[in-house]
Structure formats: structure tokens, C-alpha cells
Design a protein around this motif. Structure first.
Motif, PDB file in Angstrom:
ATOM      1  N   ALA A  55       0.837  -1.083   0.029  1.00  0.00           N
ATOM      2  CA  ALA A  55      -0.114   0.064  -0.136  1.00  0.00           C
ATOM      3  C   ALA A  55       0.728   1.420  -0.058  1.00  0.00           C
ATOM      4  CB  ALA A  55      -0.876   0.082   1.438  1.00  0.00           C
ATOM      5  N   GLY A  56       0.471   2.284  -0.806  1.00  0.00           N
ATOM      6  CA  GLY A  56       1.384   3.656  -0.964  1.00  0.00           C
ATOM      7  C   GLY A  56       2.327   3.388  -1.631  1.00  0.00           C
ATOM      8  N   THR A  57       2.660   2.513  -2.419  1.00  0.00           N
ATOM      9  CA  THR A  57       3.520   2.310  -3.351  1.00  0.00           C
ATOM     10  C   THR A  57       3.311   2.828  -4.753  1.00  0.00           C
ATOM     11  OG1 THR A  57       4.608   0.383  -2.240  1.00  0.00           O
ATOM     12  CG2 THR A  57       5.509   0.734  -4.853  1.00  0.00           C
ATOM     13  N   THR A  58       4.273   3.869  -5.423  1.00  0.00           N
ATOM     14  CA  THR A  58       3.546   4.397  -6.600  1.00  0.00           C
ATOM     15  C   THR A  58       4.208   3.907  -7.728  1.00  0.00           C
ATOM     16  OG1 THR A  58       3.133   6.402  -5.811  1.00  0.00           O
ATOM     17  CG2 THR A  58       3.795   6.416  -8.144  1.00  0.00           C
ATOM     18  N   VAL A  59       3.395   3.207  -8.920  1.00  0.00           N
ATOM     19  CA  VAL A  59       3.897   2.591  -9.969  1.00  0.00           C
ATOM     20  C   VAL A  59       3.445   3.193 -11.097  1.00  0.00           C
ATOM     21  CG1 VAL A  59       3.709   0.437 -11.334  1.00  0.00           C
ATOM     22  CG2 VAL A  59       3.795   0.229  -8.920  1.00  0.00           C
ATOM     23  N   LYS A  60       4.331   3.389 -12.234  1.00  0.00           N
ATOM     24  CA  LYS A  60       4.023   4.190 -13.282  1.00  0.00           C
ATOM     25  C   LYS A  60       3.897   3.324 -14.684  1.00  0.00           C
ATOM     26  CE  LYS A  60       5.525   8.568 -11.745  1.00  0.00           C
ATOM     27  NZ  LYS A  60       6.485   9.873 -11.807  1.00  0.00           N
ATOM     28  N   ILE A  61       2.962   3.467 -15.327  1.00  0.00           N
ATOM     29  CA  ILE A  61       2.782   2.902 -16.733  1.00  0.00           C
ATOM     30  C   ILE A  61       2.699   3.934 -17.784  1.00  0.00           C
ATOM     31  CG2 ILE A  61       1.614   0.960 -17.634  1.00  0.00           C
ATOM     32  CD1 ILE A  61      -0.147   0.538 -14.861  1.00  0.00           C
ATOM     33  N   THR A  62       3.525   3.459 -18.765  1.00  0.00           N
ATOM     34  CA  THR A  62       3.333   4.451 -20.000  1.00  0.00           C
ATOM     35  C   THR A  62       3.646   3.853 -21.285  1.00  0.00           C
ATOM     36  OG1 THR A  62       4.321   6.535 -20.923  1.00  0.00           O
ATOM     37  CG2 THR A  62       5.950   4.840 -19.866  1.00  0.00           C
ATOM     38  N   ASP A  63       3.194   4.390 -22.454  1.00  0.00           N
ATOM     39  CA  ASP A  63       3.655   3.877 -23.874  1.00  0.00           C
ATOM     40  C   ASP A  63       4.444   4.665 -24.400  1.00  0.00           C
ATOM     41  OD1 ASP A  63       1.547   5.746 -24.017  1.00  0.00           O
ATOM     42  OD2 ASP A  63       0.529   4.912 -25.809  1.00  0.00           O
ATOM     43  N   ARG A  64       4.890   5.852 -23.651  1.00  0.00           N
ATOM     44  CA  ARG A  64       6.254   6.622 -24.202  1.00  0.00           C
ATOM     45  C   ARG A  64       7.366   5.698 -24.209  1.00  0.00           C
ATOM     46  NH1 ARG A  64       6.603  11.411 -20.033  1.00  0.00           N
ATOM     47  NH2 ARG A  64       7.749  12.490 -21.773  1.00  0.00           N
ATOM     48  N   GLY A  65       7.942   5.743 -25.431  1.00  0.00           N
ATOM     49  CA  GLY A  65       9.228   5.200 -25.693  1.00  0.00           C
ATOM     50  C   GLY A  65      10.159   5.786 -25.101  1.00  0.00           C
ATOM     51  N   TRP A  66      11.494   4.943 -24.942  1.00  0.00           N
ATOM     52  CA  TRP A  66      12.618   5.534 -24.219  1.00  0.00           C
ATOM     53  C   TRP A  66      13.457   5.740 -25.653  1.00  0.00           C
ATOM     54  CZ3 TRP A  66      14.167   7.481 -19.904  1.00  0.00           C
ATOM     55  CH2 TRP A  66      15.478   7.607 -19.660  1.00  0.00           C
ATOM     56  N   ASN A  67      14.010   6.771 -25.531  1.00  0.00           N
ATOM     57  CA  ASN A  67      14.846   7.577 -26.552  1.00  0.00           C
ATOM     58  C   ASN A  67      16.292   7.426 -26.247  1.00  0.00           C
ATOM     59  OD1 ASN A  67      16.618   9.136 -28.465  1.00  0.00           O
ATOM     60  ND2 ASN A  67      14.949  10.094 -28.908  1.00  0.00           N
ATOM     61  N   ARG A  68      17.212   6.354 -26.404  1.00  0.00           N
ATOM     62  CA  ARG A  68      18.749   6.258 -26.161  1.00  0.00           C
ATOM     63  C   ARG A  68      19.551   7.383 -26.395  1.00  0.00           C
ATOM     64  NH1 ARG A  68      21.471   1.805 -23.782  1.00  0.00           N
ATOM     65  NH2 ARG A  68      19.818   0.393 -23.072  1.00  0.00           N
ATOM     66  N   SER A  69      19.314   8.159 -27.323  1.00  0.00           N
ATOM     67  CA  SER A  69      19.869   9.207 -27.873  1.00  0.00           C
ATOM     68  C   SER A  69      19.856  10.465 -27.056  1.00  0.00           C
ATOM     69  CB  SER A  69      19.709   9.534 -29.231  1.00  0.00           C
ATOM     70  OG  SER A  69      19.957   8.520 -30.347  1.00  0.00           O
ATOM     71  N   LEU A  70      18.715  10.681 -26.519  1.00  0.00           N
ATOM     72  CA  LEU A  70      18.306  11.922 -25.602  1.00  0.00           C
ATOM     73  C   LEU A  70      18.267  11.455 -24.085  1.00  0.00           C
ATOM     74  CD1 LEU A  70      15.308  13.515 -27.440  1.00  0.00           C
ATOM     75  CD2 LEU A  70      17.735  14.089 -27.679  1.00  0.00           C
ATOM     76  N   LEU A  71      18.346   9.963 -23.883  1.00  0.00           N
ATOM     77  CA  LEU A  71      18.449   9.496 -22.637  1.00  0.00           C
ATOM     78  C   LEU A  71      17.029  10.307 -21.773  1.00  0.00           C
ATOM     79  CD1 LEU A  71      22.346   9.907 -21.691  1.00  0.00           C
ATOM     80  CD2 LEU A  71      21.128   7.930 -22.400  1.00  0.00           C
ATOM     81  N   ALA A  72      16.066   9.798 -22.513  1.00  0.00           N
ATOM     82  CA  ALA A  72      14.727  10.501 -22.102  1.00  0.00           C
ATOM     83  C   ALA A  72      13.706   9.571 -22.738  1.00  0.00           C
ATOM     84  CB  ALA A  72      14.590  11.830 -22.088  1.00  0.00           C
ATOM     85  N   PHE A  73      12.434   9.683 -21.950  1.00  0.00           N
ATOM     86  CA  PHE A  73      11.171   9.314 -22.770  1.00  0.00           C
ATOM     87  C   PHE A  73      11.057  10.295 -23.864  1.00  0.00           C
ATOM     88  CE2 PHE A  73      10.322   7.394 -18.501  1.00  0.00           C
ATOM     89  CZ  PHE A  73      10.160   6.109 -19.017  1.00  0.00           C
ATOM     90  N   THR A  74      10.150   9.844 -24.916  1.00  0.00           N
ATOM     91  CA  THR A  74       9.614  10.660 -26.107  1.00  0.00           C
ATOM     92  C   THR A  74       8.802  11.530 -25.516  1.00  0.00           C
ATOM     93  OG1 THR A  74       8.160   9.007 -26.662  1.00  0.00           O
ATOM     94  CG2 THR A  74      10.104   8.984 -27.751  1.00  0.00           C
ATOM     95  N   PRO A  75       8.959  12.817 -25.957  1.00  0.00           N
ATOM     96  CA  PRO A  75       7.939  13.877 -25.077  1.00  0.00           C
ATOM     97  C   PRO A  75       6.581  13.914 -25.433  1.00  0.00           C
ATOM     98  CG  PRO A  75       9.179  14.954 -27.217  1.00  0.00           C
ATOM     99  CD  PRO A  75       9.574  13.424 -27.141  1.00  0.00           C
ATOM    100  N   THR A  76       6.034  13.278 -26.561  1.00  0.00           N
ATOM    101  CA  THR A  76       4.798  13.332 -27.091  1.00  0.00           C
ATOM    102  C   THR A  76       3.638  12.761 -26.039  1.00  0.00           C
ATOM    103  OG1 THR A  76       5.413  12.962 -29.281  1.00  0.00           O
ATOM    104  CG2 THR A  76       3.118  13.018 -28.790  1.00  0.00           C
ATOM    105  N   MET A  77       2.636  13.799 -25.550  1.00  0.00           N
ATOM    106  CA  MET A  77       1.536  13.315 -24.607  1.00  0.00           C
ATOM    107  C   MET A  77       0.402  13.692 -25.276  1.00  0.00           C
ATOM    108  SD  MET A  77       3.274  12.614 -21.571  1.00  0.00           S
ATOM    109  CE  MET A  77       2.242  13.042 -20.291  1.00  0.00           C
TER     110      MET A  77
END
Length: 442
Positions: A55-77
Motif C-alpha cells: 500500500a502506498g507504493t507508486t507505480v507508473k505505466i506508460t507507452d512513451r518510448g525510451w530514446n537512448r539518444s536523448l536519454l529520456a522518454f519521448t515527449p509526446t503526450m
């Protein structure tokens, strides 16, 4: 005199505060939650739990892709988004969750095992279109922590774009569709294909489902099954269903549940503390350290404490910085079960010097594709970041939540930004940091 209403208010505040503090720590080991089905035809995602979610644990689920060139999730929302879920009660290992993205900011999250509906325990960011999971392919990533520094749990990719032999995109040519294997300098850890992540090996299907064995097995065996491409199949019409329907027959969960893990500098020593639950048939903890965050060596082996329930461990790394060659020290735990299977904790980090004041400086100037900042904060907080031209026109504006201490923050330069001089303004609490940067292209 303290009235009953004040007591109730204080108790409620304490509970909410504890949920906040627990929920935003990275506590679930890699492979603890695994996608076992996704369908772009009805916008559903099926997840299997190999560990208990406290209880109280936060989990995130996304279909944003990981971009290894930018070392970040793709920005589109728009078609992509983030589901942030914090259950109010424990959710048992072996349960199966079903996430349905109905579009336009609407979603449902249900427990197929218990029939619980988690309305009110999750939030939605993005998904502003009517049909979020696109027919040309998508991916799913499960993680914890900040988007700027995620702790990856597992991921699958089902993209139609150009992929490597494992099924992960070579480049991000379409941000709503493509994903590269999560990991890199912009995250706390790496995922490994066939261990805690899986690509479609170049065979994109609109309906992509786990159809492998369902006989009772340990958590380690289940994880190996779920990330085996040979255990998956699908079609483009939606007639194939997952063999995992309402639950999985879990003989034993993955090793002990790690609730928290921290490191703090105390003089010339480092104090490590970790809190655990569900420590059943568990062998030992191995404390590992590194000066650069990549090459680790074992410092000690810690045997389990006696008794049951939640336990707290304290271990001191003495005289750490007497002969250290650098300012940094990284730590992780290797959690080893009695059968020899093991998982790693997230990394924690300490620095040899104390931060006397907040500071934000550019690590490189001119810049090309990334703005790299060295951020040193006395407290946890939110940075407000604005990039503008010399006429005051805003080019980029965003906020980043950071923990106190030293952080290396990377901000992608907007695509197509012209060469020239710009102003970067970063605001933290009442302090404003203004820096000139030169944008240069090769």
C-alpha cells in the motif's frame, strides 16, 4: 486540550504523508511487474504481478518510448501518456491487472484476480486522443520515480518501425510508436532483453499476447517465461487471447520485498539503511559499491535478521573517503534467495563534500542537442526551466522535480532550433539562475 477532530486530522495527515514518502521511493525490483498482453484493437494492457505491491507504493505505466539518444522518454503526450497508480491496500503477488485506455483522458484499472476497481487510486497524464494505442505499434514501460530519472521495472516493444534483432527500435523515427531498450545515463538502471524486457523481433501485431505455459512456477521461472518471445503470439483481428486470464500460479514470489534503500554521508563514513518485508526463505544481502556507478565490487555479506514482518537493516561503510580517488560513491544491494536466484536494488549515491548553497551551472557551452546542468540543492524541490531567445520569446518551458543533493540534469534542445545565443532561466524556490548559452550545430 487536543480535540478528537484534531487527532483525526493529524492522523489523516500522517497517513497521507507516509503514503507520499513511500509512494515516490523506488522499491520494486526489476521484473516485479511484467506486461503480458497489449491490444491496439481495444486499447488494453495486461500486467502480471510477481511481487506484492505494498500500500502506498507508486507505480507508473506508460507507452512513451525510451530514446537512448536523448536519454529520456519521448515527449509526446497526445496518443501517449502516463498512468500513475498508488494502491491504498496491498496487492498480492500473482494478481493480474487490466488497464483500459478509453481515450481523451479516460482510463480504467481493474484487478482481474480480485475484481477490485482502482478508480480514484491512479491519475492520467496525456492520452488526449480517442484511440491511444496505435495500430502501427506501441510499447509499454513499467517504472517508478521521476520521468527525468526513472527506475525501470520492465518493458515490451511492439513497434512496426526499423528494429534490431531483438525487436527494439534502432532510432526513434515516430515518437508515438517507437521505443529503444530502456536505460542509459538519464535513468537509474538498465533493462536487458530476455531478462526483464522483450522486443517483438520485428513481427508487429495489433493484438500481442503471452500465450506460453501457465503451470505453477516460481517467480523467477514466470519472469523468464514472460520475456521469452517464443511464449508470445498474436494477430491483427483480436481473436487470440492471453493464456494468463485472471491470475498466475505463483509457487514463490521473487526475492524479499525491498521497501526502501538509502545512503547518507556521516563524517568519513557512509551509513546505509534498507527496509524490507516478506523475507521468507531468503539467503543474504550483498552490499556492493562503485566510484563511477558502473564497476561494482562487494563490500560485505549481511545475513537476514531473525523474526518476521518488516525489518530495518543498518550497515556502515567505514573510512570511505580516506583513499577515494573521486568525490562520488555509489551503492547497490544484491538480494539473494536460498535457491541462488538474485535481484539488484536501485543505486543510491553520496558525495564527499557538503552542499553549502543551491547552485545550478552549465556543464558544457556551446550546446548541440542537450543542455546539461550540474544541479546542487539543499532541499527536495521543483525547478522551473525556461529557454528563451534574446527578444524574450519562450522556446521551451518545463518543470523538473529533483531530490536534494547533486544531480546531472539533461534537457533536450527543441528540434529545429536555430544556431545562436539564448537565455536559460532556472527558478528554484525564490532563487533565479540565468545563463547564456550558445546553440551550435555540427
Amino acid at each position: 486540550m487536543i480535540t478528537p477532530s484534531v487527532c483525526r486530522t493529524t492522523l489523516l495527515f500522517s497517513i497521507l504523508l507516509s503514503l507520499y514518502n513511500i509512494g515516490y521511493s523506488q522499491t520494486i525490483m526489476t521484473g516485479g511487474i511484467v506486461p503480458v498482453g497489449m491490444s491496439a484493437l481495444n486499447n488494453t494492457i495486461r500486467l502480471a504481478l510477481l511481487v506484492k505491491i505494498p500500500a502506498g507504493t507508486t507505480v507508473k505505466i506508460t507507452d512513451r518510448g525510451w530514446n537512448r539518444s536523448l536519454l529520456a522518454f519521448t515527449p509526446t503526450m497526445t496518443g501517449d501518456g502516463i498512468i500513475t497508480w498508488t494502491p491504498l491496500a496491498d496487492v498480492a503477488a500473482g494478481n493480474v491487472l487490466i488497464l483500459t485506455l478509453s481515450g481523451s483522458g479516460v482510463a480504467t484499472l481493474t484487478n482481474a484476480t480480485t475484481s477490485d476497481n482502482y478508480s480514484g487510486t491512479f491519475t492520467i497524464q496525456g492520452y488526449t486522443v480517442a484511440d491511444p494505442l496505435i495500430i502501427s505499434g506501441d510499447g509499454i514501460t513499467i517504472y517508478q520515480g521521476l520521468e527525468s530519472d526513472p527506475w525501470f521495472i520492465s518493458a515490451i516493444n511492439n513497434s512496426l518501425g526499423p528494429v534490431d534483432s531483438y525487436g527494439w527500435n534502432i532510432t526513434i523515427s515516430q515518437t508515438l510508436r517507437d521505443a529503444q531498450l530502456p536505460g542509459g545515463g538519464g535513468s537509474q538502471n538498465f533493462l536487458t532483453n530476455g531478462v526483464n524486457a522483450m522486443g517483438n523481433q520485428g513481427t508487429q501485431l495489433d493484438n500481442f499476447q503471452y500465450t506460453g505455459p501457465v503451470t505453477p512456477a516460481s517467480g523467477e521461472t514466470w519472469l523468464a517465461r514472460m520475456v521469452d518471445y517464443g511464449s508470445w503470439s498474436g494477430d491483427d483481428v483480436g481473436t487470440i487471447s492471453s493464456t494468463i486470464v485472471t491470475s498466475i500460479a505463483l509457487l514463490s514470489p521473487l526475492p524479499v520485498t525491498l521497501l526502501s534503500f538509502s545512503a547518507a554521508k556521516q563524517g568519513n563514513n557512509v551509513q546505509l539503511q534498507w527496509q524490507v518485508a516478506d523475507e521468507v526463505n531468503f539467503s543474504r544481502y550483498e552490499v556492493e559499491s562503485s566510484e563511477d556507478g558502473s564497476g561494482f565490487f562487494m563490500l560485505a555479506s549481511v545475513t537476514p535478521l531473525s523474526g518476521s514482518g518488516t525489518k530495518i537493516y543498518n550497515w556502515t561503510h567505514a573510512n570511505v573517503f580516506s583513499n577515494a580517488s573521486g568525490n562520488n560513491r555509489y551503492y547497490r544491494l544484491k538480494l539473494i534467495d536460498v535457491d541462488g536466484t538474485a535481484e539488484y536494488s536501485r543505486l543510491v549515491h553520496v558525495n564527499t563534500f557538503d552542499i553549502q548553497k543551491n547552485s545550478i551551472t552549465l556543464l558544457a557551452n556551446p550546446v548541440q542537442d542537450l543542455i546539461a546542468l550540474d544541479v546542487r540543492l539543499l532541499r527536495d524541490g521543483t525547478l522551473s526551466i525556461q529557454l528563451s531567445d534574446l527578444n524574450g520569446k519562450t522556446i521551451l518551458q518545463q518543470q523538473r522535480n529533483l531530490l536534494k543533493g547533486v544531480s546531472n540534469l539533461q534537457i533536450p534542445i527543441p528540434v529545429g532550433l536555430s544556431q545562436g545565443l539564448y537565455l536559460l532561466t532556472v527558478v528554484f524556490e525564490e532563487e533565479r539562475f540565468v545563463m547564456k548559452l550558445l546553440r551550435r550545430r555540427d
